[in-house]
Design a protein around this motif. Structure first.
Motif, PDB file in Angstrom:
ATOM      1  N   GLU A  15       0.848  -1.186   0.000  1.00 51.31           N
ATOM      2  CA  GLU A  15       0.000   0.000   0.000  1.00 51.31           C
ATOM      3  C   GLU A  15       0.889   1.243   0.000  1.00 51.31           C
ATOM      4  OE1 GLU A  15      -2.310  -0.459   3.648  1.00 51.31           O
ATOM      5  OE2 GLU A  15      -0.914   0.846   4.713  1.00 51.31           O
ATOM      6  N   ARG A  16       0.312   2.379  -0.354  1.00 56.18           N
ATOM      7  CA  ARG A  16       1.079   3.632  -0.338  1.00 56.18           C
ATOM      8  C   ARG A  16       1.625   3.863   1.067  1.00 56.18           C
ATOM      9  NH1 ARG A  16      -3.181   4.060  -3.803  1.00 56.18           N
ATOM     10  NH2 ARG A  16      -2.939   5.265  -5.726  1.00 56.18           N
ATOM     11  N   ILE A  17       2.831   4.391   1.139  1.00 59.10           N
ATOM     12  CA  ILE A  17       3.464   4.623   2.442  1.00 59.10           C
ATOM     13  C   ILE A  17       2.667   5.648   3.235  1.00 59.10           C
ATOM     14  CG2 ILE A  17       5.608   5.349   3.584  1.00 59.10           C
ATOM     15  CD1 ILE A  17       6.721   4.825   0.552  1.00 59.10           C
ATOM     16  N   THR A  23      -9.192  11.691 -10.280  1.00 60.61           N
ATOM     17  CA  THR A  23      -8.912  12.333  -8.991  1.00 60.61           C
ATOM     18  C   THR A  23      -8.988  11.310  -7.865  1.00 60.61           C
ATOM     19  OG1 THR A  23      -9.862  14.395  -9.749  1.00 60.61           O
ATOM     20  CG2 THR A  23      -9.722  14.125  -7.393  1.00 60.61           C
ATOM     21  N   ARG A  24      -7.976  11.320  -7.001  1.00 62.56           N
ATOM     22  CA  ARG A  24      -8.021  10.408  -5.846  1.00 62.56           C
ATOM     23  C   ARG A  24      -7.935  11.216  -4.561  1.00 62.56           C
ATOM     24  NH1 ARG A  24      -4.368   7.609  -2.518  1.00 62.56           N
ATOM     25  NH2 ARG A  24      -5.199   5.679  -1.667  1.00 62.56           N
ATOM     26  N   PHE A  25      -8.903  10.964  -3.673  1.00 65.12           N
ATOM     27  CA  PHE A  25      -8.924  11.599  -2.353  1.00 65.12           C
ATOM     28  C   PHE A  25      -8.431  10.569  -1.342  1.00 65.12           C
ATOM     29  CE2 PHE A  25     -12.590  13.208  -4.810  1.00 65.12           C
ATOM     30  CZ  PHE A  25     -12.214  14.537  -4.927  1.00 65.12           C
ATOM     31  N   SER A  54      10.662  11.612  -4.711  1.00 64.70           N
ATOM     32  CA  SER A  54      10.015  10.560  -3.924  1.00 64.70           C
ATOM     33  C   SER A  54       8.925   9.773  -4.664  1.00 64.70           C
ATOM     34  CB  SER A  54       9.427  11.188  -2.657  1.00 64.70           C
ATOM     35  OG  SER A  54       8.770  10.225  -1.904  1.00 64.70           O
ATOM     36  N   TYR A  55       8.108  10.469  -5.430  1.00 60.75           N
ATOM     37  CA  TYR A  55       6.924   9.792  -5.973  1.00 60.75           C
ATOM     38  C   TYR A  55       7.296   8.748  -7.020  1.00 60.75           C
ATOM     39  CZ  TYR A  55       4.079  13.121  -3.395  1.00 60.75           C
ATOM     40  OH  TYR A  55       3.496  13.836  -2.392  1.00 60.75           O
ATOM     41  N   GLN A  56       8.196   9.140  -7.926  1.00 62.05           N
ATOM     42  CA  GLN A  56       8.645   8.182  -8.939  1.00 62.05           C
ATOM     43  C   GLN A  56       9.262   6.970  -8.247  1.00 62.05           C
ATOM     44  OE1 GLN A  56       8.541   8.359 -12.344  1.00 62.05           O
ATOM     45  NE2 GLN A  56       9.835   6.602 -12.765  1.00 62.05           N
ATOM     46  N   THR A  65       8.775   5.841  -5.128  1.00 56.79           N
ATOM     47  CA  THR A  65       7.848   5.005  -4.351  1.00 56.79           C
ATOM     48  C   THR A  65       6.994   4.135  -5.277  1.00 56.79           C
ATOM     49  OG1 THR A  65       6.538   5.132  -2.335  1.00 56.79           O
ATOM     50  CG2 THR A  65       5.789   6.465  -4.098  1.00 56.79           C
ATOM     51  N   GLN A  66       6.701   4.624  -6.476  1.00 57.89           N
ATOM     52  CA  GLN A  66       5.886   3.810  -7.391  1.00 57.89           C
ATOM     53  C   GLN A  66       6.628   2.525  -7.765  1.00 57.89           C
ATOM     54  OE1 GLN A  66       3.131   4.789  -7.209  1.00 57.89           O
ATOM     55  NE2 GLN A  66       3.227   6.998  -7.034  1.00 57.89           N
ATOM     56  N   LEU A  67       7.945   2.605  -7.788  1.00 53.07           N
ATOM     57  CA  LEU A  67       8.702   1.409  -8.167  1.00 53.07           C
ATOM     58  C   LEU A  67       8.514   0.301  -7.153  1.00 53.07           C
ATOM     59  CD1 LEU A  67      12.058   2.702  -9.611  1.00 53.07           C
ATOM     60  CD2 LEU A  67      10.027   1.865 -10.764  1.00 53.07           C
TER      61      LEU A  67
HETATM   62 FE1  HDD Z   1       3.167  13.258  -0.703  1.00 52.56          FE
HETATM   63  C1  HDD Z   1       1.605  10.432  -1.713  1.00 52.56           C
HETATM   64  C2  HDD Z   1       0.224  15.011  -1.072  1.00 52.56           C
HETATM   65  C3  HDD Z   1       4.642  16.072   0.611  1.00 52.56           C
HETATM   66  C4  HDD Z   1       6.103  11.633  -0.588  1.00 52.56           C
HETATM   67  N1  HDD Z   1       1.278  12.808  -1.258  1.00 52.56           N
HETATM   68  C5  HDD Z   1       0.837  11.578  -1.647  1.00 52.56           C
HETATM   69  C6  HDD Z   1      -0.546  11.646  -2.001  1.00 52.56           C
HETATM   70  C7  HDD Z   1      -0.934  12.932  -1.814  1.00 52.56           C
HETATM   71  C8  HDD Z   1       0.220  13.668  -1.352  1.00 52.56           C
HETATM   72  C9  HDD Z   1      -2.318  13.510  -2.047  1.00 52.56           C
HETATM   73  C10 HDD Z   1      -1.401  10.483  -2.470  1.00 52.56           C
HETATM   74  C11 HDD Z   1      -1.496  10.437  -3.946  1.00 52.56           C
HETATM   75  C12 HDD Z   1      -2.427   9.333  -4.374  1.00 52.56           C
HETATM   76  O1  HDD Z   1      -3.650   9.492  -4.217  1.00 52.56           O
HETATM   77  O2  HDD Z   1      -1.931   8.324  -4.847  1.00 52.56           O
HETATM   78  N2  HDD Z   1       2.544  15.135  -0.253  1.00 52.56           N
HETATM   79  C13 HDD Z   1       1.334  15.687  -0.581  1.00 52.56           C
HETATM   80  C14 HDD Z   1       1.365  17.115  -0.342  1.00 52.56           C
HETATM   81  C15 HDD Z   1       2.601  17.404   0.150  1.00 52.56           C
HETATM   82  C16 HDD Z   1       3.345  16.163   0.198  1.00 52.56           C
HETATM   83  C17 HDD Z   1       0.222  18.060  -0.607  1.00 52.56           C
HETATM   84  C18 HDD Z   1       3.151  18.722   0.570  1.00 52.56           C
HETATM   85  C19 HDD Z   1       3.080  19.782  -0.159  1.00 52.56           C
HETATM   86  N3  HDD Z   1       5.022  13.746  -0.063  1.00 52.56           N
HETATM   87  C20 HDD Z   1       5.443  14.961   0.418  1.00 52.56           C
HETATM   88  C21 HDD Z   1       6.865  14.920   0.658  1.00 52.56           C
HETATM   89  C22 HDD Z   1       7.291  13.659   0.308  1.00 52.56           C
HETATM   90  C23 HDD Z   1       6.119  12.938  -0.143  1.00 52.56           C
HETATM   91  C24 HDD Z   1       7.699  16.080   1.181  1.00 52.56           C
HETATM   92  C25 HDD Z   1       8.649  13.048   0.346  1.00 52.56           C
HETATM   93  C26 HDD Z   1       9.771  13.693   0.374  1.00 52.56           C
HETATM   94  N4  HDD Z   1       3.736  11.337  -1.032  1.00 52.56           N
HETATM   95  C27 HDD Z   1       5.026  10.903  -0.981  1.00 52.56           C
HETATM   96  C28 HDD Z   1       5.190   9.476  -1.426  1.00 52.56           C
HETATM   97  C29 HDD Z   1       3.725   9.107  -1.798  1.00 52.56           C
HETATM   98  C30 HDD Z   1       2.955  10.363  -1.497  1.00 52.56           C
HETATM   99  C31 HDD Z   1       5.856   8.617  -0.394  1.00 52.56           C
HETATM  100  C32 HDD Z   1       3.239   7.849  -1.123  1.00 52.56           C
HETATM  101  C33 HDD Z   1       2.599   7.002  -2.157  1.00 52.56           C
HETATM  102  C34 HDD Z   1       2.756   7.733  -3.370  1.00 52.56           C
HETATM  103  O3  HDD Z   1       3.548   8.845  -3.168  1.00 52.56           O
HETATM  104  O4  HDD Z   1       2.270   7.443  -4.410  1.00 52.56           O
HETATM  105  O5  HDD Z   1       6.023   9.394  -2.533  1.00 52.56           O
END
Ligand code: HDD
Length: 696
Positions: A75-77, A115-117, A365-367, A369-371
């Motif tokens: 699951e997403r972190i 859109t995902r909430f 981070s996002y790219q 974490t998807q891996l």
């Molecule tokens: Fe993030 C997921 C929003 C800072 C690292 N983030 C994630 C999702 C949302 C946000 C809505 C879920 C997306 C989905 O529905 O799949 N995150 C934010 C917002 C931030 C923020 C609004 C501040 C402006 N995030 C943030 C930082 C980092 C991350 C500073 C790491 C340095 N976020 C992640 C992630 C996630 C994620 C670990 C977890 C799963 C994913 O990305 O897909 O990479």
């Protein structure tokens, strides 16, 4: 033991000539293995004799079980629990002066989106209504590639630099040794971290406000949070903040209600979104931008690269440029909602990042974490992630789960294969392609936080002081609730010290609520300023009073007045609301005169917390039978306590009396007149709150 079949449990004999409830009527509907081999029996494994051991040879069994064993992916972190929908964006006002992105310049064009909430802290199986920030992630499938705005329902963030993100998330999630609490910030490690990170104080004001307990995904504002840039044809840059404003207004639950909904309907928000779209009540937002030049940014008394600060609308108004409509539920939760991969790095030409150090970390981070979640560099080929409405082509090749079948030899560039009449493959486009803002730079490498980020309290103060009295009381009470769940007294005291820098009255109210002496104020790196209040930051008094998007639960009994029920239903539905009938038994009731009325929910499983307003239409006998029923009393008591509009037939009065419901403007007798109930049902009865709850 006898080998004869048990007469009570007949063995299904599908495919063997015996009776079966599910045989294929057409070849196309035949169930097959993953490799297309049709199966004759999906009920029984292959055994050495009727009661003998299962054979390894049974490839259909092995394949089915093996696939099942691997159904789950990580699951997403963060933001693990979420729900999503498809829809579109329609531009109504061109930003051509500021951006060359087609999606921001082609007025009237509709762009598909997903859109995902989400909530942040809980796991995928947690509940929908904890106190938490909500994710608001939008993937626009633009003609020039996917654009992912991965925002929240709160415009600021806890930390300024991405390097603190893992610490923040570790602190808020379940504590490391005990594995709890799930989906809750009210525990030691979160508040320990927050108290030591004064930059989080502004976000804490929002997280303790009613914004963190939304009524519905449809009733949340969305914010891009970070500052981005727009780039026009001449590559001139303008800073931009993105906003979504819900048509139904920003609305919240009461805290006591949110806790109870978690038990009554853990899927409250997920169900609400799904049912609204299925019923054709499409959630809608206005999409807007705050635009500012470098000079305008420089003139502000705070740094727009600091994600713990917001730009008050009163200083830089929001220009609304289009609308977002969600009009289609996903067909499959896993394939679409779970596999959706949002990347802040997805931007069309004409949009660019800023140097916000939080955003900069997100770009990695996002790219990454998807891996680990989706397991392959080819996750962009999954249908929900695939660029639509535009070709995507490059010379990246192979990798796990490659689904594209490339032709020819051109997997490198430059090449001159076209000179030999072969396809040379795609080429770069210096004009139409993505260009980065040419930010002039000559800097010394440092690990430093800019001095312009050092004011940690002015915006927290701005937010708190901009709220209505009702909302201020909710913030103070939420702090008391959360800090009362903290077991370490020094952590509580540290937070109180920090709160003194926000607002002395707030700190004093929280200290009283905790029954603690106020400690000395912590030393602020920069003395907080009094900024001009921003009423735009309020919720109360701002959302439209309407039954649209609201559900009215009518509790009925045998012998109840069917005409009255019909009149309430007609009035509520005529005003755009939804009706659910609640009865002591799911089969419904027999009304006065003998007509039957079916129920949507049984009383014990349909408490009033899941409705926005309630009516009790009971017969005299029906009411008497419910007087000793805790669920019925709770139905009325909670509706009253959660500040809901309450209508009642005269016969239901004894139940209201026993439940402690005191007549006020929001408690409306239904004796031939429905208007007063409708008025009450369109909003919350804030004036009632001091009578039903002691707030900090
Ligand atoms: Fe993030 C997921 C929003 C800072 C690292 N983030 C994630 C999702 C949302 C946000 C809505 C879920 C997306 C989905 O529905 O799949 N995150 C934010 C917002 C931030 C923020 C609004 C501040 C402006 N995030 C943030 C930082 C980092 C991350 C500073 C790491 C340095 N976020 C992640 C992630 C996630 C994620 C670990 C977890 C799963 C994913 O990305 O897909 O990479």
């Amino acid at each position: 033991m006898s080998k004869s079949k048990s007469p009570e449990a007949p063995r299904p004999t599908s495919g063997q000539g015996g009776e079966t409830h599910q045989t294929a009527s057409a070849a196309e509907q035949r169930i097959t293995t993953n490799h297309g081999v049709p199966l004759s029996d999906n009920q029984n494994s292959l055994k050495a004799g009727e009661r003998g051991p299962t054979l390894l040879e049974d490839f259909a069994l092995r394949e089915k079980i093996q696939h099942f064993d691997h159904e789950r992916i990580p699951e997403r972190i963060v933001h693990a629990r979420g729900s999503a929908a498809h829809g579109y964006f329609e531009l109504t006002d061109s930003l051509a002066e500021f951006s060359r992105a087609k999606i921001l310049t082609e007025v009237g064009v509709k762009t598909e989106l997903f859109t995902r909430f989400s909530t942040v802290a809980g796991g995928a199986g947690s509940v929908d209504t904890p106190r938490d920030v909500r994710g608001f992630a939008v993937k626009f499938y633009t003609k020039e590639g996917n654009w992912d705005l991965v925002g929240n329902n709160i415009p600021v963030f806890f930390i300024q630099d991405a390097i603190k993100f893992p610490d923040l998330i570790h602190a808020v999630k379940m504590e490391a040794d005990r594995g709890y609490p799930q989906a809750a910030s009210a525990h030691d490690t979160f508040w320990d971290f927050i108290g030591l990170m004064p930059e989080a104080t502004h976000m804490i004001m929002w997280a303790m406000s009613d914004r963190a307990i939304p009524r519905s995904f449809r009733m949340m504002e969305g914010f891009g949070v970070n500052t981005f840039r727009l780039l026009n044809d001449k590559d001139e840059a303008t800073f931009v903040k993105f906003h979504w404003r819900p048509k139904l207004g920003t609305q919240s639950t009461c805290w006591d209600e949110a806790i109870k909904i978690a038990g009554a309907d853990p899927d409250y928000h997920r169900r609400d979104l799904h049912e609204a779209i299925a019923a054709g009540q499409f959630p809608e937002w206005e999409f807007g931008v705050q635009l500012l030049s470098q000079n305008e940014a420089d003139a502000l008394p705070f740094d727009i690269l600091d994600a713990t600060k917001l730009i008050p609308e009163e200083l830089v108004p929001i220009r609304f440029i289009g609308r977002v409509v969600l009009n289609r539920n996903p067909d499959n939760f896993f394939a679409e909602t779970e596999q959706a991969a949002f990347l802040p790095t997805n931007m069309p030409p004409g949009v660019d990042v800023s140097e916000d150090p939080l955003l900069q970390g997100r770009l990695f981070s996002y790219q990454d974490t998807q891996l680990s979640r989706l397991g392959t560099v080819n996750f962009h080929q999954i249908p929900v992630n695939k660029a639509k409405g535009c070709p995507f082509q490059n010379l990246q090749r192979d990798g796990q789960m490659q689904t594209q079948v490339f032709k020819g030899r051109a997997n490198y560039e430059p090449n001159s294969l076209n000179e030999a009449g072969e396809d040379g493959g795609p080429r770069e486009d210096p004009n139409g392609g993505f260009r980065t803002f040419a930010l002039p730079m000559e800097q010394t490498k440092v690990r430093l936080r800019s001095k312009s980020f050092a004011d940690h309290y002015s915006h927290a103060r701005l937010f708190f002081r901009s709220q209505t009295e009702i909302e201020q009381a909710h913030i103070a009470s939420a702090l008391v609730f959360e800090l009362s769940k903290v077991s370490l007294e020094h952590v509580r005291l540290r937070m109180l010290s920090n709160l003194r820098n926000v607002d002395e009255t707030l700190a004093a109210r929280v200290a009283t609520g905790l029954n603690l002496e106020l400690p000395t104020a912590s030393v602020a790196a920069v003395a907080p300023q009094n900024m001009k209040a921003s009423p735009a930051l309020r919720i109360v008094g701002k959302y439209p009073e309407t039954l649209q998007g609201r559900t009215v639960g009518i509790l009925v009994s045998d012998g109840a007045d069917g005409d009255l029920i019909g009149a309430v239903m007609k009035a509520v539905e005529g005003d755009g609301g939804t009706i659910k009938i609640v009865a002591p038994r799911i089969g419904g009731v027999t009304l006065k005169g003998g007509k039957k009325l079916k129920a949507n929910g049984q009383l014990a499983g349909s408490p009033s917390v899941i409705f926005d307003a309630v009516a009790l239409v009971l017969s005299k006998e029906g009411c008497a039978a419910l007087l000793n029923d805790g669920a019925a009393l709770g139905f009325a008591m909670d509706a009253f306590g959660h500040l809901k509009g309450l209508g009642f037939s005269p016969e239901a009065k004894p139940l209201l009396d026993k439940a402690g419901v005191v007549p006020d403007e929001g408690v409306a007798p239904l004796n031939g007149e429905i208007a007063a109930f409708l008025k009450a049902a369109r909003t919350r009865q804030w004036a009632r709150e001091p009578k039903v709850r002691s707030l900090a």
